[in-house]
Design a protein around this motif. Structure first.
Motif, PDB file in Angstrom:
ATOM      1  N   GLN A 133       0.818  -1.215   0.000  1.00 35.68           N
ATOM      2  CA  GLN A 133       0.000   0.000   0.000  1.00 35.68           C
ATOM      3  C   GLN A 133       0.855   1.270   0.000  1.00 35.68           C
ATOM      4  OE1 GLN A 133      -3.073  -0.156  -0.493  1.00 35.68           O
ATOM      5  NE2 GLN A 133      -3.951  -1.999   0.427  1.00 35.68           N
ATOM      6  N   VAL A 134       1.837   1.305   0.902  1.00 38.71           N
ATOM      7  CA  VAL A 134       2.669   2.510   1.006  1.00 38.71           C
ATOM      8  C   VAL A 134       3.498   2.687  -0.261  1.00 38.71           C
ATOM      9  CG1 VAL A 134       4.453   3.708   2.317  1.00 38.71           C
ATOM     10  CG2 VAL A 134       2.744   2.334   3.507  1.00 38.71           C
ATOM     11  N   SER A 135       4.026   1.573  -0.795  1.00 37.50           N
ATOM     12  CA  SER A 135       4.838   1.680  -2.010  1.00 37.50           C
ATOM     13  C   SER A 135       3.995   2.197  -3.164  1.00 37.50           C
ATOM     14  CB  SER A 135       5.410   0.316  -2.399  1.00 37.50           C
ATOM     15  OG  SER A 135       6.118  -0.228  -1.330  1.00 37.50           O
ATOM     16  N   TRP A 136       2.829   1.618  -3.285  1.00 41.42           N
ATOM     17  CA  TRP A 136       1.934   2.016  -4.370  1.00 41.42           C
ATOM     18  C   TRP A 136       1.654   3.510  -4.303  1.00 41.42           C
ATOM     19  CZ3 TRP A 136       0.821   1.252  -8.960  1.00 41.42           C
ATOM     20  CH2 TRP A 136      -0.401   1.601  -9.538  1.00 41.42           C
ATOM     21  N   MET A 137       1.412   3.972  -3.059  1.00 43.90           N
ATOM     22  CA  MET A 137       1.150   5.390  -2.849  1.00 43.90           C
ATOM     23  C   MET A 137       2.370   6.224  -3.240  1.00 43.90           C
ATOM     24  SD  MET A 137      -0.341   6.772   0.689  1.00 43.90           S
ATOM     25  CE  MET A 137       1.213   6.891   1.549  1.00 43.90           C
ATOM     26  N   ASN A 138       3.554   5.775  -2.788  1.00 41.48           N
ATOM     27  CA  ASN A 138       4.793   6.492  -3.118  1.00 41.48           C
ATOM     28  C   ASN A 138       5.010   6.556  -4.621  1.00 41.48           C
ATOM     29  OD1 ASN A 138       5.663   7.178  -0.629  1.00 41.48           O
ATOM     30  ND2 ASN A 138       7.038   5.443  -0.379  1.00 41.48           N
ATOM     31  N   LEU A 139       4.831   5.393  -5.265  1.00 38.51           N
ATOM     32  CA  LEU A 139       5.138   5.318  -6.691  1.00 38.51           C
ATOM     33  C   LEU A 139       4.191   6.200  -7.488  1.00 38.51           C
ATOM     34  CD1 LEU A 139       6.024   1.548  -7.133  1.00 38.51           C
ATOM     35  CD2 LEU A 139       7.463   3.498  -6.536  1.00 38.51           C
ATOM     36  N   LYS A 140       2.928   6.196  -7.088  1.00 41.95           N
ATOM     37  CA  LYS A 140       1.980   7.043  -7.804  1.00 41.95           C
ATOM     38  C   LYS A 140       2.361   8.517  -7.681  1.00 41.95           C
ATOM     39  CE  LYS A 140      -1.904   5.649  -6.138  1.00 41.95           C
ATOM     40  NZ  LYS A 140      -3.309   5.405  -5.800  1.00 41.95           N
ATOM     41  N   SER A 146      -5.488  13.102  -2.249  1.00 43.78           N
ATOM     42  CA  SER A 146      -6.774  13.797  -2.155  1.00 43.78           C
ATOM     43  C   SER A 146      -7.337  13.622  -0.747  1.00 43.78           C
ATOM     44  CB  SER A 146      -7.747  13.204  -3.169  1.00 43.78           C
ATOM     45  OG  SER A 146      -8.059  11.875  -2.789  1.00 43.78           O
ATOM     46  N   ALA A 147      -8.349  14.413  -0.432  1.00 40.96           N
ATOM     47  CA  ALA A 147      -9.002  14.299   0.869  1.00 40.96           C
ATOM     48  C   ALA A 147      -9.453  12.862   1.101  1.00 40.96           C
ATOM     49  CB  ALA A 147     -10.199  15.244   0.923  1.00 40.96           C
ATOM     50  N   LEU A 148     -10.074  12.274   0.080  1.00 43.18           N
ATOM     51  CA  LEU A 148     -10.581  10.907   0.216  1.00 43.18           C
ATOM     52  C   LEU A 148      -9.445   9.934   0.534  1.00 43.18           C
ATOM     53  CD1 LEU A 148     -13.138   9.107  -0.114  1.00 43.18           C
ATOM     54  CD2 LEU A 148     -12.359   8.679  -2.446  1.00 43.18           C
ATOM     55  N   LYS A 149      -8.348  10.032  -0.218  1.00 40.01           N
ATOM     56  CA  LYS A 149      -7.225   9.103  -0.026  1.00 40.01           C
ATOM     57  C   LYS A 149      -6.584   9.308   1.349  1.00 40.01           C
ATOM     58  CE  LYS A 149      -7.421   6.836  -3.811  1.00 40.01           C
ATOM     59  NZ  LYS A 149      -7.815   5.416  -3.744  1.00 40.01           N
ATOM     60  N   ASN A 150      -6.531  10.563   1.801  1.00 43.30           N
ATOM     61  CA  ASN A 150      -6.004  10.828   3.131  1.00 43.30           C
ATOM     62  C   ASN A 150      -6.843  10.130   4.198  1.00 43.30           C
ATOM     63  OD1 ASN A 150      -3.646  12.655   3.858  1.00 43.30           O
ATOM     64  ND2 ASN A 150      -4.490  13.727   2.081  1.00 43.30           N
ATOM     65  N   VAL A 151      -8.156  10.210   4.023  1.00 44.70           N
ATOM     66  CA  VAL A 151      -9.048   9.610   5.019  1.00 44.70           C
ATOM     67  C   VAL A 151      -8.980   8.081   4.948  1.00 44.70           C
ATOM     68  CG1 VAL A 151     -11.442   9.443   5.795  1.00 44.70           C
ATOM     69  CG2 VAL A 151     -10.534  11.635   5.014  1.00 44.70           C
ATOM     70  N   GLU A 152      -8.719   7.559   3.750  1.00 44.19           N
ATOM     71  CA  GLU A 152      -8.633   6.103   3.589  1.00 44.19           C
ATOM     72  C   GLU A 152      -7.383   5.503   4.229  1.00 44.19           C
ATOM     73  OE1 GLU A 152      -9.057   4.179  -0.179  1.00 44.19           O
ATOM     74  OE2 GLU A 152     -10.749   5.426  -0.755  1.00 44.19           O
ATOM     75  N   ARG A 196     -15.958  17.728  -1.275  1.00 42.02           N
ATOM     76  CA  ARG A 196     -14.548  18.119  -1.477  1.00 42.02           C
ATOM     77  C   ARG A 196     -13.613  16.909  -1.533  1.00 42.02           C
ATOM     78  NH1 ARG A 196     -16.547  22.501  -1.909  1.00 42.02           N
ATOM     79  NH2 ARG A 196     -15.905  24.497  -1.004  1.00 42.02           N
ATOM     80  N   ILE A 197     -14.178  15.712  -1.755  1.00 47.16           N
ATOM     81  CA  ILE A 197     -13.359  14.514  -1.568  1.00 47.16           C
ATOM     82  C   ILE A 197     -12.201  14.404  -2.556  1.00 47.16           C
ATOM     83  CG2 ILE A 197     -15.254  13.217  -0.520  1.00 47.16           C
ATOM     84  CD1 ILE A 197     -15.561  11.699  -3.111  1.00 47.16           C
ATOM     85  N   LYS A 198     -12.342  15.039  -3.715  1.00 47.39           N
ATOM     86  CA  LYS A 198     -11.284  14.927  -4.727  1.00 47.39           C
ATOM     87  C   LYS A 198     -10.192  15.984  -4.537  1.00 47.39           C
ATOM     88  CE  LYS A 198     -12.602  11.789  -7.995  1.00 47.39           C
ATOM     89  NZ  LYS A 198     -13.476  11.036  -7.103  1.00 47.39           N
ATOM     90  N   HIS A 199     -10.410  16.927  -3.627  1.00 47.43           N
ATOM     91  CA  HIS A 199      -9.468  18.029  -3.480  1.00 47.43           C
ATOM     92  C   HIS A 199      -8.205  17.607  -2.750  1.00 47.43           C
ATOM     93  CE1 HIS A 199     -13.008  20.190  -4.690  1.00 47.43           C
ATOM     94  NE2 HIS A 199     -12.409  21.366  -4.622  1.00 47.43           N
ATOM     95  N   LYS A 200      -7.094  18.190  -3.162  1.00 50.01           N
ATOM     96  CA  LYS A 200      -5.827  18.019  -2.460  1.00 50.01           C
ATOM     97  C   LYS A 200      -5.812  18.974  -1.274  1.00 50.01           C
ATOM     98  CE  LYS A 200      -3.613  15.214  -5.318  1.00 50.01           C
ATOM     99  NZ  LYS A 200      -3.036  15.679  -6.579  1.00 50.01           N
ATOM    100  N   PRO A 201      -5.034  18.685  -0.223  1.00 52.95           N
ATOM    101  CA  PRO A 201      -4.972  19.578   0.939  1.00 52.95           C
ATOM    102  C   PRO A 201      -4.694  21.029   0.556  1.00 52.95           C
ATOM    103  CG  PRO A 201      -3.843  17.534   1.423  1.00 52.95           C
ATOM    104  CD  PRO A 201      -4.264  17.448  -0.017  1.00 52.95           C
ATOM    105  N   SER A 202      -3.803  21.238  -0.450  1.00 58.67           N
ATOM    106  CA  SER A 202      -3.452  22.609  -0.820  1.00 58.67           C
ATOM    107  C   SER A 202      -4.643  23.361  -1.418  1.00 58.67           C
ATOM    108  CB  SER A 202      -2.291  22.590  -1.820  1.00 58.67           C
ATOM    109  OG  SER A 202      -2.658  21.834  -2.953  1.00 58.67           O
ATOM    110  N   GLU A 203      -5.677  22.620  -1.818  1.00 59.23           N
ATOM    111  CA  GLU A 203      -6.852  23.263  -2.405  1.00 59.23           C
ATOM    112  C   GLU A 203      -7.951  23.493  -1.362  1.00 59.23           C
ATOM    113  OE1 GLU A 203      -5.952  20.788  -6.519  1.00 59.23           O
ATOM    114  OE2 GLU A 203      -7.608  20.208  -5.212  1.00 59.23           O
ATOM    115  N   LEU A 204      -7.610  23.248  -0.101  1.00 54.95           N
ATOM    116  CA  LEU A 204      -8.605  23.399   0.962  1.00 54.95           C
ATOM    117  C   LEU A 204      -8.142  24.463   1.958  1.00 54.95           C
ATOM    118  CD1 LEU A 204      -9.217  19.592   1.658  1.00 54.95           C
ATOM    119  CD2 LEU A 204     -10.754  21.140   0.427  1.00 54.95           C
ATOM    120  N   SER A 205      -9.115  25.113   2.632  1.00 57.47           N
ATOM    121  CA  SER A 205      -8.769  26.079   3.675  1.00 57.47           C
ATOM    122  C   SER A 205      -8.266  25.328   4.902  1.00 57.47           C
ATOM    123  CB  SER A 205     -10.013  26.889   4.037  1.00 57.47           C
ATOM    124  OG  SER A 205     -10.905  26.074   4.778  1.00 57.47           O
ATOM    125  N   GLY A 206      -7.668  26.078   5.841  1.00 54.43           N
ATOM    126  CA  GLY A 206      -7.160  25.462   7.062  1.00 54.43           C
ATOM    127  C   GLY A 206      -8.247  24.697   7.808  1.00 54.43           C
ATOM    128  N   GLY A 207      -9.420  25.322   7.929  1.00 53.83           N
ATOM    129  CA  GLY A 207     -10.519  24.678   8.637  1.00 53.83           C
ATOM    130  C   GLY A 207     -10.955  23.393   7.945  1.00 53.83           C
TER     131      GLY A 207
END
Ligand SMILES: Nc1ncnc2c1ncn2[C@@H]1O[C@H](COP(=O)(O)OP(=O)(O)O)[C@@H](O)[C@H]1O
Ligand SMILES: [Mg+2]
Lengths: 395, 230
Positions: free
Chosen positions: A10-17, B105-111, B140-151
């Motif tokens: 998982q981490v590698s995949w994330m890094n590589l992407k 993205s927000a979604l991937k961060n939460v995952e 906002r799930i597709k947004h990257k952190p840099s595209e979101l406000s601090g809150g």
């Protein structure tokens, strides 16, 4: 174990992407490693080509006889009588008519202008006999025809025709105050013979006012006949000769040069590799220290230190692999088949092709992976050794 | 009965840092209980040891001596790899600087925390979407952190902290980088998670207004708990 593997994946995949988003830093690693592998492969391909050219001519069922103490054909000398004695020795293969397959040959030097610079250089002229062709079935006339015995006609090896000017089919050339015509061009399976000019031994003898020969080459009945042949010659009081297989002879001839090329290749390669390792270390350190907080966050969330370390290493190895492949491929495209000439041990020009072999490319890839491993390991190790709490505090 | 059993029970906790040849004792024998369902605010001057205490409770670090029981299980002597696994299952972290992975993205961060579970990709995505919906960022799930406000970033971080359903949320100055309005939104969200979803919360803050959202306040000064107020 499964959990770990899963984390690594998982981490590698994330890094590589995410590599494309760190394109700059990644590119530095790829280019650096490509440079090392490319240069090393190119230099070593020179040695491989050189060995192949000289080694090609060397078959184990052919023997060459020279005067005792001679280091090359040019410093050897055998009289007509000695050549006759040698032809009567046991162990020589015979043709359909029961005649021994052998040839007493001369090797002389002609000054001819080089095609590249126009300056005079030594061309090797071999005085040959009909047996010379029986001995070397790989010799094939590719243009024109065979010379007529008893005339001042030469056939020119493919490489010699390229290295020297005025050796085209139909050209007339002058050496030793006599006129010769080029009636044919030949190939010899990529061997050093391709850098020579061949003419009738008798005609060469009269032109150069010589009586004897430089060497006698014979076809052996088989590989094990060498001992019979050798023992008979060394026991004969009329001869003071040494006998070696062509393979041994050419290996000895090419030893110094191929050693030189290898030493050069490996030392240049080593210096560049060390440079690339530091380059990779530097970039990986930078890449990882900017990601120090990310790595700490992953570990806070519950990712193990080991999976994080392994995935950073995998990333470095992938970049190294790409760099290595590019380097090896460039070396192949630019240098494989590239022709160079060097002074052979007979003080005549020997042309050879660079050979970027699969083995050399494989060796380059191994080096690339080693650089990636070292360059990635230390930064990754340091990042994962740092306590999570400390890493999270670092701004 | 359940309410009487503490989720976290800390006894005589000491933490010493080694700085060169010097040993610095930062926490001098802390005793503290956090009941289930508590929302406790930890206050105190800078350098008093708040982050240190929070890290020990959250299993990011191990104490020099003393005892920490979490849900009846001692965590103070766990090996660091055991502790890593334990954190994944029991704690949600919320940091002052959000600590989102900038490439995701927000979604991937939460995952992310769900990558450590046996859930399928579809289940991970589903759960992450629910968490993002809960914090009000479904769109906002597709947004990257840099595209979101601090809150908004902090809300993504909260979604990440709750997505694997931990018992305790550990928040180190979660509103320290936010303006008043965003801070109030985050604090309301935490209150909601505490009251409606039963999350126990320990939160460090300098902000007295933020502290008002908590059920109670614990004060730390120079490594010692000074007073507790309800
Ligand atoms: N890794 C460390 N090494 C040495 N000293 C530390 C370390 N972490 C924190 N400290 C010190 O411990 C004390 C308490 O720090 P901290 O827990 O961050 O306080 P707070 O969060 O209340 O500001 C401070 O004096 C800090 O300098
Ligand atoms: Mg702090």
């Amino acid at each position: 174990m499964f959990a770990w593997l899963n984390q690594i994946v998982q981490v590698s995949w994330m890094n590589l992407k995410n590599i494309p988003q760190r394109a700059g830093a990644s590119l530095v690693i790829v280019v650096g490693i490509a440079g090392v592998v490319g240069v090393l492969t190119a230099i070593l391909s020179m040695g491989a080509g050189f060995r192949a050219t000289l080694g090609n001519a060397g078959f184990e069922d052919r023997a060459i006889v020279m005067r005792n103490g001679a280091t090359s054909e040019l410093s050897s000398g055998l009289s007509r009588e000695q050549a006759d004695v040698i032809s009567g020795a046991p162990g020589i293969r015979r043709d359909a008519n029961g005649k021994p397959i052998m040839a007493a040959e001369l090797l002389v030097i002609a000054d001819l202008p080089k095609a590249s610079t126009g300056t005079l250089a030594n061309a090797a002229v071999r005085g040959v006999q009909p047996g010379s062709f029986l001995l070397r079935p790989e010799v094939k006339i590719t243009q024109g025809r065979m010379f007529n015995f008893g005339t001042r006609e030469v056939i020119v090896g493919k490489q010699a025709a390229m290295q020297f000017s005025g050796l085209k089919l139909g050209s007339r050339i002058a050496f030793r105050d006599s006129d010769w015509s080029v009636v044919g061009i030949f190939e010899a399976g990529g061997s050093a013979n391709e850098s020579e000019l061949w003419a009738d031994a008798e005609v060469v003898q009269s032109t150069y006012r010589r009586n004897g020969f430089q060497s006698v080459s014979v076809a052996l009945e088989n590989k094990s006949a060498l001992k019979t042949f050798k023992d008979a010659l060394t026991a004969d009081p009329r001869l003071q000769v040494k006998v070696s297989t062509m393979k041994q002879y050419f290996a000895a001839q090419s030893e110094v040069m191929s050693k030189l090329i290898n030493v050069l290749g490996y030392s240049v390669g080593l210096i560049m590799a060390v440079g690339a390792i530091f380059g990779a270390l530097n970039t990986m350190y930078a890449a990882i220290s900017t990601r120090g907080r990310e790595i700490a966050t992953l570990r806070a969330i519950g990712f193990g230190a080991m999976p994080v370390l392994v995935s950073v290493l995998l990333e470095a190895e992938l970049l190294a692999l790409i760099g290595g492949a590019i380097g090896a491929l460039l070396a192949y495209l630019l240098f494989n088949g590239y022709t160079a000439a060097t002074l052979g041990s007979n003080f005549s020009q020997i042309a050879f092709d660079f050979r970027v072999t699969a083995a050399l490319m494989g060796q380059g890839m191994v080096l690339a992976l080693a650089i990636g491993l070292i360059g990635g390991f230390f930064p990754a190790w340091r990042a994962t050794r740092l306590p999570v709490a400390t890493a999270l505090r670092a701004e | 009965m359940d309410a009487l059993v503490s989720l976290v029970s800390i006894r005589n906790l000491v933490k010493t840092y080694q700085r060169g040849p010097e040993k610095i004792e930062v926490l001098h024998g802390i005793d503290l209980d956090i009941p289930r369902g508590d929302f406790v605010c930890l206050m105190g001057p800078s350098g008093s040891g708040k982050t240190t205490l929070l890290n020990l409770i959250g299993g990011l670090d191990s104490p020099t001596s003393g005892q920490i029981d979490f849900d009846g299980k001692r965590i103070d002597q766990m090996s660091s790899s055991k502790l890593t696994q334990w954190r994944a299952n029991h704690i949600g972290f919320i940091f002052q600087s959000y600590n989102l992975l900038p490439m995701l993205s927000a979604l991937k961060n939460v995952e992310l925390p769900l990558l450590l579970t046996k859930l399928t990709a579809a289940q991970r995505r589903h759960n992450a979407e629910i968490a993002l919906q809960l914090v009000g960022l479904k769109d906002r799930i597709k947004h990257k952190p840099s595209e979101l406000s601090g809150g908004q970033q902090q809300r993504v971080a909260i979604a990440r902290a709750i997505v694997s359903d931990p018992q305790l949320l550990v928040c180190d100055e979660p509103t320290g980088d936010l303006d008043r309005k965003s801070a109030d939104e985050i604090l309301s969200l935490l209150t909601q998670l505490n009251q409606e979803h039963g999350k126990s919360i320990i939160m460090v803050t300098h902000d007295p207004k933020a502290a008002e959202y908590a059920k109670r306040i614990v004060r730390l000064d120079k490594g010692t708990l000074v007073a507790a107020s309800a």
